[in-house]
Design an enzyme around this catalytic site. Structure first.
Site, PDB file in Angstrom:
ATOM      1  CE  LYS A 187      20.556 -44.568 -49.609  1.00  0.00           C
ATOM      2  NZ  LYS A 187      21.624 -45.049 -50.518  1.00  0.00           N
ATOM      3  NE  ARG A 245      18.448 -49.089 -51.125  1.00  0.00           N
ATOM      4  CZ  ARG A 245      17.701 -48.311 -51.895  1.00  0.00           C
ATOM      5  NH1 ARG A 245      16.386 -48.495 -51.942  1.00  0.00           N
ATOM      6  NH2 ARG A 245      18.244 -47.348 -52.609  1.00  0.00           N
TER       7      ARG A 245
END
Length: 262
Positions: free
Chosen positions: A168, A143
């Site tokens: 995350k 990401r």
């Protein structure tokens, strides 16, 4: 207490119990600017609904804003700051499912070639750094926030492993990378002007400051137009994104010309 003071108390409470709460802080600050910094009971339901609605159709972002505000209002009501619940009880479903954009190898090549074409002295990221960032997102499936948070200590080029910390759901993982990406990152390491401190971030601006999400995304908006990687007929909400580079990354091979130019 006015809204900004209650928000500050709420953020302190959430961070004290171990939450990072960074994205939520941005949402709450945006809410405060939108409705005005006033006593919470003066914030009407109409203004809250207008903030949730934004400028387009209902999306997952609507749900995230609703979730943040719901937590904030529960906190405020429990402490006697207001007795009004202005949020809608029913959460509408998004009008359409978002479909990530899958780049072809030819489009990846066009994006990489166009990096030098959008270079400008006022651009905070130099072309070599931005090109390396694109290849890392594409080749390792990270990401954007994960890539920009990498430090020198997180990148083991000898073993070909990246340590992605507190990503995350606050998890840390190891991400293996291939030989081609190791060579690209090794060249980037030799070009960096920052000292060898292990805590130093991997990606820096021309002024040796951290590259931010906003920096990277603004540059990409110009890049995709220059490279003609756009969805014809789609609105701005459905154009290719940096985040889309990570989809199906395990199936991709970095173009050989990109390896030579990196």
């Amino acid at each position: 207490m006015i809204l900004s003071e209650i928000i500050a108390s709420f953020v302190d409470h959430r961070q004290a119990i171990g939450m990072r709460f960074r994205t939520e802080v941005r949402t709450l600050k945006s809410f405060c600017r939108f409705v005005g910094d006033r006593p919470l009971p003066e914030v009407t339901a109409d203004r809250v609904l207008a903030f949730l609605a934004g400028r387009g159709p209902v999306t997952r972002f609507w749900e995230r804003k609703h979730s943040v505000l719901a937590g904030f209002y529960r906190f405020a009501m429990a402490r006697g700051h207001t007795n009004i619940w202005p949020l809608p009880r029913a959460v509408p479903k998004p009008t359409e499912a978002f479909v990530p954009y899958i780049y072809s190898r030819e489009e990846i090549g066009r994006l990489l070639d166009a990096v030098v074409l959008i270079d400008h002295p006022r651009c905070p990221i130099d072309p070599d750094t931005y090109r390396t960032l694109l290849l890392l997102l594409y080749g390792a499936g990270l990401r954007l926030g994960e890539a920009l948070s990498l430090t020198l200590a997180d990148v083991d080029l000898e073993e070909g492993v990246l340590c992605v910390r507190e990503s995350k759901f606050y998890k840390t993982r190891l991400a293996p990378i291939g030989h081609d990406l190791v060579r690209i990152l090794s060249r980037h390491a030799s070009r960096r002007r920052e000292g060898p401190s292990a805590e130093s971030l991997w990606f820096l601006t021309r002024q040796s400051a951290p590259v931010t999400l906003q920096h990277a995304e603004r540059v990409f908006c110009r890049l995709r137009v220059k490279a003609n990687v756009v969805c014809a007929g789609a609105g701005p909400r459905h154009q290719p994104r940096l985040h889309d580079l990570r989809h199906n990354s395990e199936c991709r091979i970095i173009p050989s010309d990109a390896i030579a130019a990196a």
